[in-house]
Design a protein around this motif. Structure first.
Motif, PDB file in Angstrom:
ATOM      1  N   GLN A   1       0.833  -1.194   0.000  1.00  0.00           N
ATOM      2  CA  GLN A   1       0.000   0.000   0.000  1.00  0.00           C
ATOM      3  C   GLN A   1       0.870   1.248   0.000  1.00  0.00           C
ATOM      4  O   GLN A   1       1.866   1.315   0.727  1.00  0.00           O
ATOM      5  N   CYS A   2       0.470   2.218  -0.813  1.00  0.00           N
ATOM      6  CA  CYS A   2       1.201   3.484  -0.880  1.00  0.00           C
ATOM      7  C   CYS A   2       0.246   4.587  -1.313  1.00  0.00           C
ATOM      8  O   CYS A   2      -0.881   4.327  -1.722  1.00  0.00           O
ATOM      9  N   SER A   3       0.731   5.813  -1.242  1.00  0.00           N
ATOM     10  CA  SER A   3      -0.085   6.954  -1.682  1.00  0.00           C
ATOM     11  C   SER A   3      -0.087   7.020  -3.210  1.00  0.00           C
ATOM     12  O   SER A   3       0.750   6.414  -3.888  1.00  0.00           O
ATOM     13  N   ARG A   4      -1.019   7.788  -3.737  1.00  0.00           N
ATOM     14  CA  ARG A   4      -1.100   7.964  -5.191  1.00  0.00           C
ATOM     15  C   ARG A   4       0.179   8.604  -5.739  1.00  0.00           C
ATOM     16  O   ARG A   4       0.678   8.190  -6.780  1.00  0.00           O
ATOM     17  N   SER A   5       0.700   9.606  -5.035  1.00  0.00           N
ATOM     18  CA  SER A   5       1.915  10.271  -5.521  1.00  0.00           C
ATOM     19  C   SER A   5       3.110   9.316  -5.499  1.00  0.00           C
ATOM     20  O   SER A   5       3.934   9.337  -6.406  1.00  0.00           O
ATOM     21  N   GLN A   6       3.196   8.474  -4.464  1.00  0.00           N
ATOM     22  CA  GLN A   6       4.271   7.475  -4.443  1.00  0.00           C
ATOM     23  C   GLN A   6       4.119   6.500  -5.608  1.00  0.00           C
ATOM     24  O   GLN A   6       5.113   6.155  -6.258  1.00  0.00           O
ATOM     25  N   ALA A   7       2.894   6.058  -5.850  1.00  0.00           N
ATOM     26  CA  ALA A   7       2.667   5.110  -6.939  1.00  0.00           C
ATOM     27  C   ALA A   7       3.123   5.701  -8.275  1.00  0.00           C
ATOM     28  O   ALA A   7       3.727   5.014  -9.100  1.00  0.00           O
ATOM     29  N   CYS A   8       2.864   6.991  -8.484  1.00  0.00           N
ATOM     30  CA  CYS A   8       3.310   7.655  -9.717  1.00  0.00           C
ATOM     31  C   CYS A   8       4.826   7.727  -9.781  1.00  0.00           C
ATOM     32  O   CYS A   8       5.430   7.504 -10.844  1.00  0.00           O
ATOM     33  N   GLU A   9       5.464   8.010  -8.660  1.00  0.00           N
ATOM     34  CA  GLU A   9       6.933   8.065  -8.629  1.00  0.00           C
ATOM     35  C   GLU A   9       7.533   6.671  -8.809  1.00  0.00           C
ATOM     36  O   GLU A   9       8.538   6.504  -9.508  1.00  0.00           O
ATOM     37  N   PHE A  10       6.946   5.656  -8.182  1.00  0.00           N
ATOM     38  CA  PHE A  10       7.426   4.277  -8.371  1.00  0.00           C
ATOM     39  C   PHE A  10       7.352   3.904  -9.852  1.00  0.00           C
ATOM     40  O   PHE A  10       8.255   3.265 -10.393  1.00  0.00           O
ATOM     41  N   THR A  11       6.275   4.310 -10.513  1.00  0.00           N
ATOM     42  CA  THR A  11       6.097   4.029 -11.942  1.00  0.00           C
ATOM     43  C   THR A  11       7.203   4.682 -12.754  1.00  0.00           C
ATOM     44  O   THR A  11       7.794   4.049 -13.642  1.00  0.00           O
TER      45      THR A  11
END
Length: 154
Positions: free
Chosen positions: A61-71
């Protein structure tokens, strides 16, 4: 009959594996902080399930902004401005990599499902029953993320 796994005994191995995957796949140092639950905010959750001699799940689980950065780090692209199919695929792939790397500590013959991704707020992903659960919070320069390993009833 399901194999009996005491998840807490694997906390150090799972933490080291998580740290290694994030560093090698994303170039991101994550450090185990504790076992707090994620805040009640908009989150993205990747889930993968195990079947066979042991049944369980791994949730990332992560925040939306983290998910975008991970991508951006995983795909070597600019960070998406919002959650899109690339972001969902990246969270699913990270969850799949973590789940696959956990297989060696599980009983022989355990199989993995395809990953699924849940997003938004409010959302609820509940694994029903009184299942053993190992929750871990990791910190990074991008904020906190959460990993849970859950045993499922036989």
């Amino acid at each position: 009959m399901q194999a009996d796994i005491h998840l807490e005994a694997y906390r150090t191995d799972i933490a080291q594996l998580t740290e290694s995957v994030f560093l090698s796949m994303l170039g991101l140092e994550v450090t185990l902080r504790g076992d707090e639950l994620p805040p009640e905010t908009e989150m993205i959750t990747g889930a993968i399930y195990y079947a066979g001699p042991w049944k369980g799940a791994v949730l990332v689980q992560c925040s939306r902004s983290q998910a975008c950065e991970f991508t951006a780090r995983l795909m070597r692209i600019e960070p998406p401005a919002e959650v899109n199919d690339d972001v969902r695929d990246s969270i699913g792939e990270l969850t799949n990599i973590l789940g696959g790397n956990l297989k060696p500590i599980l009983p022989h013959g355990v199989a993995l499902s395809s990953p699924s991704v849940v997003e938004g707020y409010p959302t609820s992903l509940r694994i029903c029953g009184k299942n053993p659960c190992l929750r871990m919070t990791f910190g990074s320069e991008l904020g906190e993320l959460w990993l849970s390993v859950v045993g499922l009833p036989d």
